[in-house]
Design an enzyme around this catalytic site. Structure first.
Site, PDB file in Angstrom:
ATOM      1  N   GLY A   1       0.666  -1.105  -0.341  1.00 55.17           N
ATOM      2  CA  GLY A   1       0.231   0.172   0.025  1.00 55.17           C
ATOM      3  C   GLY A   1       0.878   1.279   0.121  1.00 55.17           C
TER       4      GLY A   1
ATOM      5  N   GLY B   1       5.089   7.765   2.403  1.00 48.78           N
ATOM      6  CA  GLY B   1       5.375   6.695   1.243  1.00 48.78           C
ATOM      7  C   GLY B   1       5.400   5.578   1.406  1.00 48.78           C
TER       8      GLY B   1
ATOM      9  CB  VAL C   1       3.966   0.070   3.495  1.00 47.09           C
ATOM     10  CG1 VAL C   1       4.261  -1.158   3.998  1.00 47.09           C
ATOM     11  CG2 VAL C   1       4.011   0.702   3.423  1.00 47.09           C
TER      12      VAL C   1
ATOM     13  CG  ASP D   1      -3.198  10.173   9.065  1.00 50.14           C
ATOM     14  OD1 ASP D   1      -4.245  10.479   9.574  1.00 50.14           O
ATOM     15  OD2 ASP D   1      -2.194   9.708   7.791  1.00 50.14           O
TER      16      ASP D   1
END
Length: 660
Positions: free
Chosen positions: A347, A352, A354, A465
């Site tokens: 993902g 960034g 993964v 987040d």
């Protein structure tokens, strides 16, 4: 002759003043309140319970007054339908009269808890607690915290003051569990630099004490937790740590006399203090002080350099617990991910891409490519932050195994989560596959992980987040929070409104989205949104077309006002699968987390306590509509209203990591 008389009167005056100072120190019963807590549960037969409480407290008072131990007493009243267990503990620097005075004050305060099945009061001088069940072996409990006094050290050497406090408390924590009576008091002096600095000597006083009924390990664990809680108070001149099993306090004002201190040296490792150093306060700036500071800096640099050289090179043979980040080789990670192929891509997150990585030893890991700047400063910050993150260990946080900074972009290596991210099970192809119990485990586990980041780790970390995409699930569907501690690595040109990098619309709190004001309560807000998504199976940003088009938060508030809580539960869950009262309770906790003002939201440790408690949360009801933000970062008209005071909490920094 005249000189002799003058000297005599000076001596008399000095003696009187000294006696007055000693009396001030020794006659203070310490009745200032640090903490009071009442159980949410009520007793069945209040008259019987009240009678048992009165009898218990009377026996406690008699033991303090006439017993062999003048500082600690316990009582058990297990007979009858309403048993009572009670305990009192005084600080051992108090006189018997002051201990009794402190007990009487605590007794008066604890009566305010009325018919509660349990309560405790913590004062500077004593601790009083009662419960309907035995608690004598309990060392830690949710709700522990550090209480900071307002004044900050004015000396230019406040860093040295904080270091002195750390060393003093560290030694006390090592020694106290080994001392008969599990109590110790000590002091540490800061001297001015030899070149004649200003400000004079400063002395730090410290006390540590555990309940005499808990184990040595329980004492050690409790004191260590208290130390972590106190770090947020540096460089305040005084603070106390509050927990059910122990007490810590430090101050630059003497609250114990010199003849009341403990010789802790025999109880330290190898009979010597592990941190016994002379600390020179940096207050003068003279040549001598500069030379001493330079010498200390060189010693510390040498130690750090040796530690860095000792870091294992990444042969990807596994990771040893608590050894810090492994430095992996770029070529090894490139091979492990098949050259970062699309086939291995898991993902793309805010920081960034993964990738899945199959390591040489056959283990599977997740490799994250970070989209950061390539400047020297960015690399240095990367190394610094990775060292911090790699020391974060909690069962509900994704473990950082190591890193690589030798390639074209920095890489992070994480433990692999077999069941991917929560959003895919709530909103993707596997929607409806999570049972109610699994959802509640995720709700509680996520709260525990955030509470650790905010309050239990030695540095306060704000995630910024928190969302379902950043909650990963292991083989047993237990939650682990990902991407924590990375906010500080963002380029300065990125703002908090960059939804890909530092916050996702629909989850970010109003004070952060609109005004850039960040505190740990911003994570609390995001957590509340996540909980509502877990219960409902609906995305917060989704405008669902039912009878009318409504966003999730607006829909939840309307259901709450009309008492129709269960209509929120995901329709894929059978009504026989979940307790209705539990669904109502969790929904109300989520609404408390999404209150418009940060001050109205609970801390994450309080959320954990509420989730673990039985019954409803009637004492903690949401007071205002949640704050809903639209895609243009404005309050939606129907959700506007009183937002309270949107002030930043300085406990954690806006960058996401702050040294306590």
């Amino acid at each position: 002759m005249a000189g002799t008389k003058t000297a005599f009167w000076v001596l008399c005056i000095f003696t009187l003043l000294w006696g007055y100072v000693v009396q001030m120190v020794s006659s203070d019963p310490g009745i200032n309140l640090l903490s009071i807590a009442c159980s949410q549960y009520k007793v069945g037969s209040f008259p019987l319970f009240a009678a048992n409480i009165n009898s218990s407290f009377s026996q406690l008072r008699d033991q303090l007054k006439n017993g062999e131990n003048k500082y600690f007493a316990t009582v058990q009243q297990p007979a009858g339908e309403e048993p009572v267990y009670a305990m009192v503990q005084c600080r051992k620097y108090l006189s018997t009269a002051d201990c009794l005075a402190c007990f009487n004050d605590a007794f008066t305060r604890i009566l305010n808890c009325s018919a509660a099945s349990g309560a405790h009061v913590v004062l500077y001088g004593c601790f009083l607690r009662y419960e309907s069940n035995s608690f004598f072996d309990q060392s830690n409990q949710d709700g522990h915290r550090g209480v900071c006094e307002n004044q900050t050290t004015e000396t230019k050497g406040n860093f040295s003051y904080s270091v002195a406090v750390e060393h003093l408390l560290s030694d006390l924590i090592i020694a106290t569990p080994k001392i008969n009576g599990v109590y110790a008091a000590s002091k540490r002096e800061l001297r001015p630099p030899p070149a004649g600095g200003v400000g004079g000597n400063v002395t730090v006083y410290g006390v540590t004490q555990c309940l005499e009924t808990i184990s040595q390990k329980g004492c050690q664990d409790c004191l260590q937790q208290g130390f972590n809680d106190l770090r947020r108070c540096f460089p305040k001149t005084a603070a106390s740590a509050v927990n059910v099993g122990c007490f810590l306090r430090f101050s630059n004002s003497p609250f114990v006399r010199d003849n009341q201190t403990t010789d802790i040296l025999p109880f330290l490792r190898n009979g010597r203090s592990s941190k016994k150093i002379i600390i020179a306060a940096v207050v003068g700036g003279g040549i001598g002080g500069g030379i001493l500071l330079l010498a200390v800096a060189i010693v510390l640099w040498c130690k750090v350099s040796r530690r860095q050289k000792a870091l294992p090179k990444g042969d990807i043979l596994g990771v040893t617990e608590l050894q810090g980040p492994v430095n992996y080789g770029y070529k090894d990670l490139k091979v492990a991910t098949k050259n970062f192929s699309e086939e291995y891509k898991l993902g793309e997150g805010g920081f960034g891409e993964v990738f899945k990585g199959v390591l040489k030893n056959g283990k599977v890991a997740a490799v994250k490519k970070l989209s950061l700047g390539r400047s020297r400063r960015a690399k240095e910050e990367f190394q610094s932050e990775v060292k911090i993150i790699s020391n974060v260990h909690h069962r509900n946080l994704v473990r950082l195994l190591g890193c690589c900074s030798s390639g074209p972009e920095p890489l992070l290596v994480y433990e692999y989560m077999a069941n991917s991210s929560l959003d895919k099970l709530l909103f993707g192809e596997k929607k409806g596959s999570l049972s109610w119990k699994q959802r509640m485990d995720i709700v509680l586990g996520t709260a525990r992980g955030l509470a650790y980041l905010h309050e239990d780790f030695y540095m306060c970390i704000i995630h910024r987040d928190v969302k379902t995409g950043n909650i990963l699930l292991d083989d047993d569907f237990q939650p682990k929070i990902a991407d924590f501690g990375l906010a500080r690595l963002l380029p300065e040109s990125r703002t908090h409104l960059d939804t890909k990098l530092a916050g996702t619309m629909g989850y970010t709190s109003p004070e952060y989205t609109l005004y850039g004001q960040l505190s740990e309560k911003a994570d609390t807000y995001s957590y509340g949104v996540v909980v509502l998504e877990i219960i409902s199976g609906q995305k917060s940003s989704e405008l669902r077309q039912d009878e009318v088009a409504e966003y999730l938060l607006k829909k939840v508030w309307k259901l709450y006002e009309s008492g129709m809580h269960t209509q929120l539960v995901d329709e894929t869950i059978s009504q026989d699968e979940y307790p209705k009262e539990e669904a109502k309770k969790v929904m109300e906790i989520a609404l408390m987390c999404t209150q418009p003002s940060p001050s109205m939201r609970p801390t994450m440790s309080e959320v954990v306590m509420l989730l673990k408690s039985e019954g409803s949360v009637q004492l903690y009801q949401p007071l205002a509509k949640p704050a809903l933000i639209d895609s243009n970062a404005n309050f939606l008209p129907e959700m506007s209203g009183s937002t309270g005071s949107l002030t930043s909490n300085a406990t954690c920094s806006i960058s996401g990591v702050y040294g306590r």
